[in-house]
Write a protein that holds these residues in place. Sequence first.
Motif, PDB file in Angstrom:
ATOM      1  N   LEU A  68     -20.516   6.673  14.001  1.00 54.34           N
ATOM      2  CA  LEU A  68     -19.305   7.806  13.856  1.00 54.34           C
ATOM      3  C   LEU A  68     -19.011   8.226  12.349  1.00 54.34           C
ATOM      4  O   LEU A  68     -19.411   7.375  11.386  1.00 54.34           O
ATOM      5  CB  LEU A  68     -18.102   7.324  14.722  1.00 54.34           C
ATOM      6  CG  LEU A  68     -18.373   6.940  16.123  1.00 54.34           C
ATOM      7  CD1 LEU A  68     -17.178   6.177  16.832  1.00 54.34           C
ATOM      8  CD2 LEU A  68     -18.700   8.124  17.088  1.00 54.34           C
ATOM      9  N   GLU A  69     -18.345   9.114  12.243  1.00 50.81           N
ATOM     10  CA  GLU A  69     -17.805   9.619  10.955  1.00 50.81           C
ATOM     11  C   GLU A  69     -16.171   9.681  11.094  1.00 50.81           C
ATOM     12  O   GLU A  69     -15.817  10.054  12.073  1.00 50.81           O
ATOM     13  CB  GLU A  69     -18.433  10.992  10.394  1.00 50.81           C
ATOM     14  CG  GLU A  69     -19.954  11.141  10.519  1.00 50.81           C
ATOM     15  CD  GLU A  69     -20.429  12.389  10.000  1.00 50.81           C
ATOM     16  OE1 GLU A  69     -21.506  12.526   9.291  1.00 50.81           O
ATOM     17  OE2 GLU A  69     -19.835  13.391  10.525  1.00 50.81           O
ATOM     18  N   PHE A  70     -15.678   9.641   9.784  1.00 44.88           N
ATOM     19  CA  PHE A  70     -14.272   9.925   9.845  1.00 44.88           C
ATOM     20  C   PHE A  70     -13.992  11.497   9.644  1.00 44.88           C
ATOM     21  O   PHE A  70     -14.610  12.027   8.777  1.00 44.88           O
ATOM     22  CB  PHE A  70     -13.888   9.096   8.556  1.00 44.88           C
ATOM     23  CG  PHE A  70     -13.264   7.826   8.679  1.00 44.88           C
ATOM     24  CD1 PHE A  70     -12.328   7.479   9.319  1.00 44.88           C
ATOM     25  CD2 PHE A  70     -14.332   6.750   8.353  1.00 44.88           C
ATOM     26  CE1 PHE A  70     -12.310   5.996   9.852  1.00 44.88           C
ATOM     27  CE2 PHE A  70     -14.025   5.302   8.445  1.00 44.88           C
ATOM     28  CZ  PHE A  70     -12.996   4.912   9.193  1.00 44.88           C
ATOM     29  N   ALA A  71     -13.116  11.851  10.506  1.00 47.16           N
ATOM     30  CA  ALA A  71     -12.660  12.952  10.336  1.00 47.16           C
ATOM     31  C   ALA A  71     -11.317  13.214   9.211  1.00 47.16           C
ATOM     32  O   ALA A  71     -11.204  13.917   8.446  1.00 47.16           O
ATOM     33  CB  ALA A  71     -12.134  13.617  11.660  1.00 47.16           C
ATOM     34  N   ALA A  72     -10.619  11.980   9.325  1.00 48.52           N
ATOM     35  CA  ALA A  72      -9.512  11.756   8.485  1.00 48.52           C
ATOM     36  C   ALA A  72      -8.839  10.454   8.905  1.00 48.52           C
ATOM     37  O   ALA A  72      -9.140   9.778   9.640  1.00 48.52           O
ATOM     38  CB  ALA A  72      -8.165  12.876   8.779  1.00 48.52           C
ATOM     39  N   ILE A  73      -8.096  10.136   7.748  1.00 47.38           N
ATOM     40  CA  ILE A  73      -7.068   8.870   8.093  1.00 47.38           C
ATOM     41  C   ILE A  73      -5.735   9.395   8.201  1.00 47.38           C
ATOM     42  O   ILE A  73      -5.258  10.191   7.313  1.00 47.38           O
ATOM     43  CB  ILE A  73      -7.125   7.848   6.928  1.00 47.38           C
ATOM     44  CG1 ILE A  73      -8.549   7.335   6.823  1.00 47.38           C
ATOM     45  CG2 ILE A  73      -6.101   7.015   6.873  1.00 47.38           C
ATOM     46  CD1 ILE A  73      -9.040   6.452   7.992  1.00 47.38           C
ATOM     47  N   ASN A  74      -5.178   9.183   9.416  1.00 42.29           N
ATOM     48  CA  ASN A  74      -3.687   9.404   9.783  1.00 42.29           C
ATOM     49  C   ASN A  74      -2.907   8.474   9.227  1.00 42.29           C
ATOM     50  O   ASN A  74      -2.758   7.292  10.108  1.00 42.29           O
ATOM     51  CB  ASN A  74      -3.631   9.863  11.195  1.00 42.29           C
ATOM     52  CG  ASN A  74      -2.357  10.434  11.540  1.00 42.29           C
ATOM     53  OD1 ASN A  74      -1.237  10.087  11.177  1.00 42.29           O
ATOM     54  ND2 ASN A  74      -2.390  11.471  12.610  1.00 42.29           N
ATOM     55  N   VAL A  75      -1.921   8.832   8.337  1.00 45.40           N
ATOM     56  CA  VAL A  75      -0.898   7.573   7.967  1.00 45.40           C
ATOM     57  C   VAL A  75       0.242   7.772   8.476  1.00 45.40           C
ATOM     58  O   VAL A  75       0.999   9.003   8.654  1.00 45.40           O
ATOM     59  CB  VAL A  75      -0.715   7.598   6.352  1.00 45.40           C
ATOM     60  CG1 VAL A  75      -0.041   9.127   5.875  1.00 45.40           C
ATOM     61  CG2 VAL A  75       0.296   6.703   5.828  1.00 45.40           C
ATOM     62  N   ASN A  76       0.779   6.793   9.190  1.00 41.93           N
ATOM     63  CA  ASN A  76       1.953   6.938  10.151  1.00 41.93           C
ATOM     64  C   ASN A  76       3.320   6.107   9.334  1.00 41.93           C
ATOM     65  O   ASN A  76       3.384   4.961   9.040  1.00 41.93           O
ATOM     66  CB  ASN A  76       1.736   5.710  11.301  1.00 41.93           C
ATOM     67  CG  ASN A  76       2.947   5.927  12.286  1.00 41.93           C
ATOM     68  OD1 ASN A  76       4.153   6.264  12.128  1.00 41.93           O
ATOM     69  ND2 ASN A  76       2.728   5.431  13.427  1.00 41.93           N
ATOM     70  N   ALA A 115     -13.566   8.301   4.102  1.00 48.02           N
ATOM     71  CA  ALA A 115     -12.812   9.311   4.832  1.00 48.02           C
ATOM     72  C   ALA A 115     -12.600  10.643   4.034  1.00 48.02           C
ATOM     73  O   ALA A 115     -12.208  10.524   2.708  1.00 48.02           O
ATOM     74  CB  ALA A 115     -11.734   8.699   5.466  1.00 48.02           C
ATOM     75  N   PRO A 116     -12.787  11.841   4.353  1.00 47.03           N
ATOM     76  CA  PRO A 116     -12.451  12.946   3.525  1.00 47.03           C
ATOM     77  C   PRO A 116     -11.174  12.929   3.056  1.00 47.03           C
ATOM     78  O   PRO A 116     -10.871  13.774   1.921  1.00 47.03           O
ATOM     79  CB  PRO A 116     -12.936  14.211   4.332  1.00 47.03           C
ATOM     80  CG  PRO A 116     -12.943  13.650   5.738  1.00 47.03           C
ATOM     81  CD  PRO A 116     -12.999  12.103   5.665  1.00 47.03           C
ATOM     82  N   HIS A 117     -10.124  12.835   3.743  1.00 42.18           N
ATOM     83  CA  HIS A 117      -8.696  13.132   3.325  1.00 42.18           C
ATOM     84  C   HIS A 117      -7.695  12.369   4.271  1.00 42.18           C
ATOM     85  O   HIS A 117      -8.084  11.736   5.219  1.00 42.18           O
ATOM     86  CB  HIS A 117      -8.433  14.657   3.526  1.00 42.18           C
ATOM     87  CG  HIS A 117      -8.460  15.182   4.892  1.00 42.18           C
ATOM     88  ND1 HIS A 117      -9.506  15.704   5.448  1.00 42.18           N
ATOM     89  CD2 HIS A 117      -7.522  15.192   5.693  1.00 42.18           C
ATOM     90  CE1 HIS A 117      -9.359  16.000   6.709  1.00 42.18           C
ATOM     91  NE2 HIS A 117      -7.942  15.821   6.964  1.00 42.18           N
ATOM     92  N   VAL A 118      -6.647  12.282   3.802  1.00 38.92           N
ATOM     93  CA  VAL A 118      -5.579  11.492   4.613  1.00 38.92           C
ATOM     94  C   VAL A 118      -4.657  12.861   5.217  1.00 38.92           C
ATOM     95  O   VAL A 118      -4.036  13.738   4.335  1.00 38.92           O
ATOM     96  CB  VAL A 118      -4.708  10.703   3.632  1.00 38.92           C
ATOM     97  CG1 VAL A 118      -3.394  10.206   4.233  1.00 38.92           C
ATOM     98  CG2 VAL A 118      -5.466   9.661   3.248  1.00 38.92           C
ATOM     99  N   LEU A 158      -4.388  15.042   0.345  1.00 34.02           N
ATOM    100  CA  LEU A 158      -3.335  14.856   1.552  1.00 34.02           C
ATOM    101  C   LEU A 158      -2.832  15.943   2.242  1.00 34.02           C
ATOM    102  O   LEU A 158      -2.505  17.198   1.623  1.00 34.02           O
ATOM    103  CB  LEU A 158      -2.171  14.350   0.463  1.00 34.02           C
ATOM    104  CG  LEU A 158      -1.009  13.836   1.475  1.00 34.02           C
ATOM    105  CD1 LEU A 158      -1.305  12.706   2.321  1.00 34.02           C
ATOM    106  CD2 LEU A 158       0.206  13.324   0.510  1.00 34.02           C
ATOM    107  N   PHE A 159      -2.917  15.959   3.442  1.00 35.94           N
ATOM    108  CA  PHE A 159      -2.473  17.275   4.158  1.00 35.94           C
ATOM    109  C   PHE A 159      -1.265  16.816   5.046  1.00 35.94           C
ATOM    110  O   PHE A 159      -1.149  15.828   5.278  1.00 35.94           O
ATOM    111  CB  PHE A 159      -3.519  17.356   5.314  1.00 35.94           C
ATOM    112  CG  PHE A 159      -5.175  18.113   4.844  1.00 35.94           C
ATOM    113  CD1 PHE A 159      -5.420  19.226   5.239  1.00 35.94           C
ATOM    114  CD2 PHE A 159      -5.702  17.729   3.710  1.00 35.94           C
ATOM    115  CE1 PHE A 159      -6.485  19.820   4.818  1.00 35.94           C
ATOM    116  CE2 PHE A 159      -6.967  18.152   3.266  1.00 35.94           C
ATOM    117  CZ  PHE A 159      -7.258  19.154   3.638  1.00 35.94           C
TER     118      PHE A 159
END
Length: 322
Positions: A68-76, A115-118, A158-159
Amino acid sequence: MSEIKQGVIIGFLGKTQDRFSEYQAPVTTEQKLEFVSKIDGFTGVEMVFPYENEGPAETKALMDKYGLEFAAINVNIKKETEWVPGALSRPDKGIRDRAVAMIKKAKDFAKAVGAPHVTCCPLSDGYDVLFQINYKTAWNHMVETFAEAADYLPEIPLFLEPKYSETRVHCQIDSTAKGVLLLKDIQCKNTGITIDMGHSLQSQENPAQALSLIYENGFDAYIHTNDNDTKADWDLIGASRHFLHYIELMFWAQEYGYNKYFTTDASPRIFDVLEFFNRHSEITTGAYKLAQKLNRQQILEMMRIEDYNGLMQMVNKEIYRI
């Protein structure tokens, strides 16, 4: 002809709950990743930081194990008790600083695992009743905190993900336009907007137009796919309610050369989990391919000369196939 890349927010692959019920069984992060590898056409993972992660080395090993690949890291930044009433916009600087520190840690983690972005959806920042918050200071705090987080590790963009409501009745960043305005105030190019189709519909937006707004203002975009009835964020299978909106979003994503993952932000709840995501993959792939087959130059020319009837006929014949 480019191929679509699809992924999923893996939190939806295990136990979820709302105010009334619990759905599906709890599973480990490794079980979630193994499950992603079984979904037709899915190779991307959006993982919630810090709640679905071990150390970077362990996480990378699991991702490699299942191809698998990272689409993003989602910060909570809404789960911790002190952030339930808000995180980035609160009057207490200590609370704001700890939320920023969490985003920075997510960027560190993203860099370590490749990962490409957060992406960050500050759902707890906003208000429930009138005369609850100071709108002036709340906005300025959002600008300051998001700017500080964006400036850190600029190689990891950062998105910002807007949403109309939930967990607050009125989220601080409740529309794509307001998200773009915040990024303009921040003046950091290493930022973007995560446009969630369901959030956009709930805000009474046209997702394709919202996507264009992001790009035309010089920012990057990342797309979450799902659907709803516009009244609440139901996270339904894509195009199950808004088929033509789905095709139009795919058309304009291709027009702008979008090459990131289309990440599924959909919740199976009562449905069989694997078949739910297989159906989502099926419709999303089909919508993407249908948009590819449209005569792009002809459509844009009809828009230029305002051939409205010709455009409606194109929709009937080429999209609805009637």
